[in-house]
Design a protein around this motif. Structure first.
Motif, mmCIF file in Angstrom:
data_model
loop_
_atom_site.group_PDB
_atom_site.id
_atom_site.type_symbol
_atom_site.label_atom_id
_atom_site.label_comp_id
_atom_site.label_asym_id
_atom_site.label_seq_id
_atom_site.Cartn_x
_atom_site.Cartn_y
_atom_site.Cartn_z
ATOM 1 N N PHE A 1 0.825 -1.217 0.000
ATOM 2 C CA PHE A 1 0.000 0.000 0.000
ATOM 3 C C PHE A 1 0.854 1.260 0.000
ATOM 4 O O PHE A 1 0.411 2.316 -0.395
ATOM 5 N N SER A 2 2.087 1.129 0.502
ATOM 6 C CA SER A 2 2.885 2.346 0.634
ATOM 7 C C SER A 2 3.944 2.471 -0.465
ATOM 8 O O SER A 2 4.645 3.461 -0.523
ATOM 9 N N SER A 3 4.076 1.488 -1.310
ATOM 10 C CA SER A 3 5.005 1.607 -2.423
ATOM 11 C C SER A 3 4.338 1.011 -3.645
ATOM 12 O O SER A 3 4.399 -0.180 -3.883
ATOM 13 N N GLU A 4 3.671 1.891 -4.387
ATOM 14 C CA GLU A 4 2.774 1.385 -5.420
ATOM 15 C C GLU A 4 3.485 0.829 -6.649
ATOM 16 O O GLU A 4 2.906 0.088 -7.420
ATOM 17 N N ASP A 5 4.731 1.217 -6.823
ATOM 18 C CA ASP A 5 5.408 0.776 -8.045
ATOM 19 C C ASP A 5 6.016 -0.612 -7.924
ATOM 20 O O ASP A 5 6.480 -1.175 -8.909
ATOM 21 N N PHE A 6 6.060 -1.143 -6.701
ATOM 22 C CA PHE A 6 6.644 -2.471 -6.501
ATOM 23 C C PHE A 6 5.688 -3.321 -5.673
ATOM 24 O O PHE A 6 5.146 -2.841 -4.674
ATOM 25 N N ASN B 1 8.566 -0.257 9.335
ATOM 26 C CA ASN B 1 7.963 0.823 8.555
ATOM 27 C C ASN B 1 6.575 0.437 8.082
ATOM 28 O O ASN B 1 5.632 1.223 8.144
ATOM 29 N N ILE C 1 14.202 -7.064 -3.991
ATOM 30 C CA ILE C 1 15.150 -5.953 -4.173
ATOM 31 C C ILE C 1 16.019 -5.800 -2.926
ATOM 32 O O ILE C 1 17.231 -5.612 -3.015
ATOM 33 N N GLN D 1 8.346 -8.116 -5.019
ATOM 34 C CA GLN D 1 9.421 -7.385 -5.713
ATOM 35 C C GLN D 1 10.284 -6.618 -4.709
ATOM 36 O O GLN D 1 11.509 -6.619 -4.802
ATOM 37 N N PRO E 1 19.741 -0.204 1.967
ATOM 38 C CA PRO E 1 18.433 -0.505 1.374
ATOM 39 C C PRO E 1 17.933 -1.937 1.614
ATOM 40 O O PRO E 1 17.251 -2.492 0.786
#
Lengths: 307, 526
Positions: free
Chosen positions: A79-84, A265, A92, A88, A257
């Motif tokens: 919900f907080s990182s829409e591109d992944f 988080n 990463i 994924q 990362p």
């Protein structure tokens, strides 16, 4: 041995199912939702978001949809990182966490076992006191205190290493986080090794070896080390899962990362998909590592696998 | 030329090239949180805006001082009734893949923004556009009914529901950026992935490592690339401010976008001139549940407000000198002039306390009958420090304060449900206009956590927003603000400040009220 490993593996399936189900419902019961925040969204936007993420459906239907996707190997969206997607993001972050974690794990074993053995061999003598005190610093001081101190000394004043970041992944970027991550485990491993080694060194077979005229180094390497490692190995399982899933503090302070930060988080952001994804990932990893430890244990002590 | 000479020359050229690239001016910015997306319609934070505003450009954009200047549009006209804006796009504007940016790309982007299927968090910021809200609510399903039309490839017409004097400011927001229709349609959700993404701003993203950084480089297709002094930027994810400051000191970051307030004094001595603390378009305030007795009594709210010694909060409690707030709209807000202030602003503090005691006594509270109040705030050291300080300021009035803290999600959930008596809140302007603050106190608005309601206030805000004459509009708004302050609708405490640390080698960094500093205006000394 394979039968033993399979039996251990199958027994974890119900545990994992219970953990997923409990996590799913406990998370939904927590107050506050993924879209609450300092800036409340208008009802029309919230309605659109809820529909987008299936949050407008009854809870049990959401659960069934989630489990259905999970069985197909889909950890769903974040919900907080829409591109992944969740999967994924984990993929990463994993190489970074794995690199740091594995290096810290190896460093902790090498330093911990060496210091522990030396401590046992020089029991209650000066080297034992010096090494014991030094290694105790690693155990006693939390890494959120050690990390900034090392950053100040080695990063800012001496400028030997970068203060943070992954950079190009070269060793100079990784030294400080690896040391900070490894220190407490090296300390604990050394204490366990020292105690266990002292106990083994007092056994009859060691006395026999000594009586035969074998030197102390050979006695330790050939006869004492393997039995003395039993308690160390049982500690390595949880230590490895802790190190390989990353340390929230170390990754945060050094700006790495890895996936260590994802869980907290995600929990704070009520990112249901990410929390569940990381819980499942941790679970699988811990189960796998514990299995490895059990196999190592069975290898070290044949009585275990015949039980 | 023999073989050896050729090899030598090739090595020398390569060496020169490497040396040149080593001196390339890359800006290293500490950017706080991880971006949720690079898709401008899926963003919500200032850390995302820093990246989005470098890689995309709207019709209107910001100068170094955050004033609206032509962006992708070279000029515009506004109809006499203030409702129709006609934009003429610049000649030769292109996406980073070389395809032209057309008016159709803007139409596509605005339609996508308000389409409920896309669930864009911030779609409501463009609800001033005709039919935007109705489409987002699902009341109109035909997207072509949106008030954004392409007259031709170079001309865009936007029709508004009502005249909106701050509309040009709203167009600077990332919700108004165009999207490359050809890429979004071809790649779907994946259009935004590195390798697919196509942008129209001064820079383009070339790398994104979640949890670490986003890297951008110059966009050769942008109309002003030749004037760019910085070759690209690295936006670093790092939420630990102490760690960020250490990396700045080690020279790993050129700009910090925030810093630990307790380090401000140290920085003033040890990093002179590098810490930029400047007024910021934001207000830190407490809401009081005016639906719940005794807080429904205006005298109680005013007493609580008067007893807050605002003068000590910025300099002593926070240490970064935030200015005390006696108005609801921060000074310096565009289209407004000087805001309205509480009538007791200039009284000496002891007189304020004496008056506050009297007001509380009139409301039936005093040493014999203390007022019990629950003060809620979201978990944060500064919020805690302020809450403890204010509770001690209220103590002489005979107010017995119970402090409750909760994580942000829980705190705001409870605030929205009206479950707090006194609660901490803050507001940072989305666009530079008084309406953005005054709207927080309108009846029924979600952010009106104190549930304060006054029909006269609501009417004034409505009338102000229907007014096209900016002077008259400001007068109406000021009346509304004065009314809210006289009623102690909520308790303003301090105006936010922006807190940046800028390396002496960076030039062109101008403090501004919205704390927006696009890389295109910066340069770097060797």
């Amino acid at each position: 041995m394979i039968k033993y490993a399979l039996r251990r593996l199958l027994s974890t399936i119900p545990v994992m199912w219970i953990a997923v189900t409990a996590s799913f419902f406990v998370l939904r019961l927590a107050p506050g939702g993924p879209f609450d925040g300092e800036r409340p969204l208008p009802p029309v936007i919230l309605k659109n978001l809820a529909a987008h993420y299936n949050l407008d459906k009854p809870l049990i239907q959401q659960y069934l949809l989630y489990v259905g996707d999970l069985l197909k190997g889909d950890l769903g969206p974040s919900f907080s990182s829409e591109d992944f997607s969740v999967a994924q993001q984990i993929m990463i972050g994993l190489p970074y966490t794995f690199t740091i974690g594995t290096a810290a794990f190896l460093l902790a074993i090498i330093v911990g076992v060496t210091v522990g053995c030396l401590g046992a061999l020089y029991q209650n003598k000066t080297p034992d006191y010096i090494l014991g005190s030094l290694i105790l610093i690693g155990v006693v001081l939390p890494n959120f205190l050690i990390a900034p101190i090392l950053q100040l000394i080695f990063g800012i004043h001496l400028a030997w290493f970068p203060v943070g970041g992954w950079g190009d992944g070269s060793l100079k970027f990784l030294v400080l986080p690896i040391v900070v991550l490894a220190l407490p485990h090296a300390g604990r491993i050394s204490r366990i090794t020292r105690g266990s080694m002292i106990e083994v060194m007092n056994q009859n077979f060691i006395r026999t070896a000594k009586a035969k005229g074998i030197g102390p180094r050979l006695t330790v390497m050939r006869h004492a080390l393997k039995p003395a490692m039993m308690p160390v190995v049982s500690y390595l399982g949880p230590a490895a899962s802790y190190l390989l899933t990353g340390s929230l503090v170390v990754e945060s302070i050094f700006g790495l990362p890895g996936i260590g930060r994802y869980f907290v988080n995600a929990a704070l952001n009520r990112d249901y998909g990410m929390v569940l994804g990381t819980v499942i990932f941790y679970m699988v990893l811990i189960v796998f590592l514990n299995l490895l430890v059990d196999i190592a244990y069975a290898w070290l002590d044949p009585k275990v696998r015949n039980r | 030329m023999n073989k050896f000479t050729k090899k030598f020359l090739a090595s020398a050229m390569l060496g020169t090239l490497l040396a040149f690239s080593a001196h390339a001016a890359t800006l290293n910015i500490h950017n706080g949180g991880d971006p949720q997306s690079l898709d401008p319609q899926k963003l919500s934070g200032d850390w995302e805006n820093r990246i989005a505003g470098d890689i995309f450009e709207g019709l209107v954009t910001e100068d170094a001082k955050d004033n609206p200047v032509p962006g992708q549009a070279e000029s515009w006209t506004i109809s006499p009734d203030g409702k129709v804006y006609t934009f003429k796009l610049r000649d030769g504007i292109k996406w980073s893949d070389g395809r032209p940016v057309t008016a159709g790309d803007f139409v596509f982007a605005f339609q996508r923004l308000v389409d409920p299927k896309n669930a864009a968090d911030y779609a409501y910021l463009q609800f001033t556009i005709k039919n935007a809200e109705k489409i987002n609510k699902g009341e109109i399903t035909d997207l072509s009914q949106l008030g954004v039309k392409a007259i031709d490839d170079k001309t865009l017409e936007i029709t508004l529901e009502n005249p909106t004097p701050y509309f040009l400011n709203a167009l600077m927001h990332y919700t108004a950026y165009p999207l490359p229709k050809h890429v979004v349609e071809a790649k779907g959700q994946d259009w935004v992935k590195i390798g697919n993404i196509v942008t129209n701003g001064p820079y383009k993203p070339v790398e994104w490592v979640p949890g670490s950084h986003v890297t951008t480089v110059k966009n050769d297709q942008w109309y002003g690339t030749k004037e760019l002094k910085i070759d690209g930027a690295k936006f670093f994810v790092l939420e630990d401010q102490e760690a960020a400051l250490k990396r700045y000191r080690a020279g790993e970051f050129d700009i910090l976008t925030d810093f630990p307030t307790d380090q401000y004094e140290w920085m003033k001595k040890n990093l002179p001139g590098q810490a930029h603390v400047a007024p910021f378009s934001g207000l830190y305030y407490y809401v009081v549940n005016s639906q719940k007795p005794p807080f429904s009594d205006k005298r109680v709210r005013q007493a609580l407000s008067m007893a807050i010694n605002r003068e000590v909060i910025g300099p002593q409690i926070l240490g970064t000198g935030e200015l005390p707030a006696y108005s609801w709209v921060p000074p310096g807000t565009a289209n407004y002039g000087e805001p309205a202030y509480v009538s007791w602003k200039d009284l000496p503090y002891k007189d304020k306390v004496a008056e506050a005691k009297k007001l509380l006594a009139d409301a039936g509270f005093g040493p014999d009958k203390p007022l019990h109040a629950v003060l809620s705030y979201n978990t944060n050291d500064n919020h805690k420090r302020i809450a403890v300080a204010i509770a001690s300021m209220w103590k002489p009035l005979g107010v017995d304060v119970e402090l409750v803290n909760a994580e942000t999600k829980v705190h705001y959930d409870q605030m929205q449900r009206g479950q707090v008596e006194i609660g901490r809140a803050g507001w940072l302007a989305d666009y530079n206009d008084p309406d953005n603050f005054l709207n927080l106190l309108v009846t029924g608005v979600q952010m009106n956590y104190g549930r304060w309601s006054n029909p006269e206030y609501d009417k004034l805000i409505k009338d102000g927003n229907a007014q096209t004459d900016l002077t008259k509009r400001a007068e109406i708004f000021k009346k509304a603000e004065q009314l809210a302050l006289d009623e102690s609708a909520a308790l303003p405490i301090y105006y936010y400040v922006s807190k940046n640390v800028v390396s002496p080698k960076i030039e062109g960094f101008v403090d501004n009220i919205q704390d927006i500093h696009r890389t295109r205006w910066l340069s770097m000394k060797e």
